[in-house]
Design a protein around this motif. Structure first.
Motif, short mmCIF file in Angstrom:
data_model
loop_
_atom_site.label_atom_id
_atom_site.label_comp_id
_atom_site.label_asym_id
_atom_site.label_seq_id
_atom_site.Cartn_x
_atom_site.Cartn_y
_atom_site.Cartn_z
N SER A 147 -89.51 -16.19 20.87
CA SER A 147 -89.46 -17.59 21.31
C SER A 147 -90.88 -18.14 21.38
CB SER A 147 -88.83 -17.68 22.70
OG SER A 147 -87.50 -17.26 22.66
N LEU A 148 -91.02 -19.38 20.93
CA LEU A 148 -92.32 -20.03 20.95
C LEU A 148 -92.21 -21.37 21.66
CD1 LEU A 148 -93.34 -19.56 17.21
CD2 LEU A 148 -94.16 -18.24 19.16
N ARG A 149 -93.23 -21.69 22.43
CA ARG A 149 -93.32 -23.03 23.02
C ARG A 149 -94.42 -23.73 22.24
NH1 ARG A 149 -91.83 -24.69 28.22
NH2 ARG A 149 -91.55 -22.49 28.70
N ILE A 150 -94.03 -24.79 21.51
CA ILE A 150 -95.02 -25.48 20.68
C ILE A 150 -94.99 -26.98 20.96
CG2 ILE A 150 -94.99 -23.76 18.84
CD1 ILE A 150 -93.23 -25.62 17.23
N ASP A 151 -96.05 -27.61 20.62
CA ASP A 151 -96.23 -29.05 20.78
C ASP A 151 -95.22 -29.79 19.89
OD1 ASP A 151 -98.03 -31.51 19.45
OD2 ASP A 151 -98.16 -31.29 21.64
N ARG A 155 -94.34 -31.54 12.23
CA ARG A 155 -94.99 -31.15 10.97
C ARG A 155 -94.30 -29.95 10.35
NH1 ARG A 155 -101.22 -30.98 12.59
NH2 ARG A 155 -100.23 -29.45 13.89
N LEU A 156 -93.91 -28.98 11.16
CA LEU A 156 -93.18 -27.82 10.64
C LEU A 156 -91.85 -28.25 10.02
CD1 LEU A 156 -93.81 -25.19 13.46
CD2 LEU A 156 -94.73 -25.15 11.13
N ARG A 157 -91.15 -29.14 10.69
CA ARG A 157 -89.89 -29.65 10.14
C ARG A 157 -90.11 -30.33 8.80
NH1 ARG A 157 -87.90 -31.98 15.78
NH2 ARG A 157 -86.65 -30.21 16.48
N SER A 158 -91.18 -31.12 8.71
CA SER A 158 -91.49 -31.82 7.47
C SER A 158 -91.79 -30.84 6.34
CB SER A 158 -92.68 -32.76 7.70
OG SER A 158 -93.09 -33.35 6.50
N HIS A 159 -92.64 -29.87 6.62
CA HIS A 159 -92.98 -28.86 5.59
C HIS A 159 -91.75 -28.06 5.17
CE1 HIS A 159 -97.28 -29.50 5.61
NE2 HIS A 159 -97.33 -29.36 6.92
N ALA A 160 -90.94 -27.70 6.14
CA ALA A 160 -89.73 -26.93 5.85
C ALA A 160 -88.75 -27.75 5.02
CB ALA A 160 -89.07 -26.46 7.15
N ALA A 161 -88.59 -29.02 5.37
CA ALA A 161 -87.65 -29.89 4.65
C ALA A 161 -88.08 -30.07 3.20
CB ALA A 161 -87.56 -31.24 5.35
N LYS A 162 -89.38 -30.17 2.94
CA LYS A 162 -89.88 -30.31 1.57
C LYS A 162 -89.48 -29.12 0.71
CE LYS A 162 -93.96 -33.01 2.76
NZ LYS A 162 -95.43 -32.99 2.88
#
Length: 79
Positions: A7-11, A17-24
């Motif tokens: 589990s990670l707690r992230i900003d 940004r992770l969602r955007s990169h993953a979606a691409k």
């Protein structure tokens, strides 16, 4: 090989940004993060292997490392 939960707690901005990169790439955020970590681990291990090889055989400039010089000095000359 088994799997374990991490589990990670992230900003929120980082998650966006992770969602955007993953979606691409048509990936989930989880798959994208795991793939990125695996790639980083490979890059680090590859660089370490290259560095060790250069130390043993010498750098691209032709200077041999101490280990290679010691191995050559210990080899008997063939005449």
């Amino acid at each position: 090989m088994g799997s374990t939960v991490l589990s990670l707690r992230i900003d929120g901005e980082l998650l966006d940004r992770l969602r955007s990169h993953a979606a691409k790439r048509g990936m989930s955020v989880q798959d994208y993060v795991v793939r990125t970590l695996i790639r980083e681990d490979f890059d680090e291990r590859f660089k370490t292997a290259v560095d060790e090889t250069e130390r043993f055989y010498g750098a691209a400039d032709g200077t041999a490392g101490d280990e290679a010089a010691d191995a050559t000095a210990a080899s008997p000359a063939i005449t």
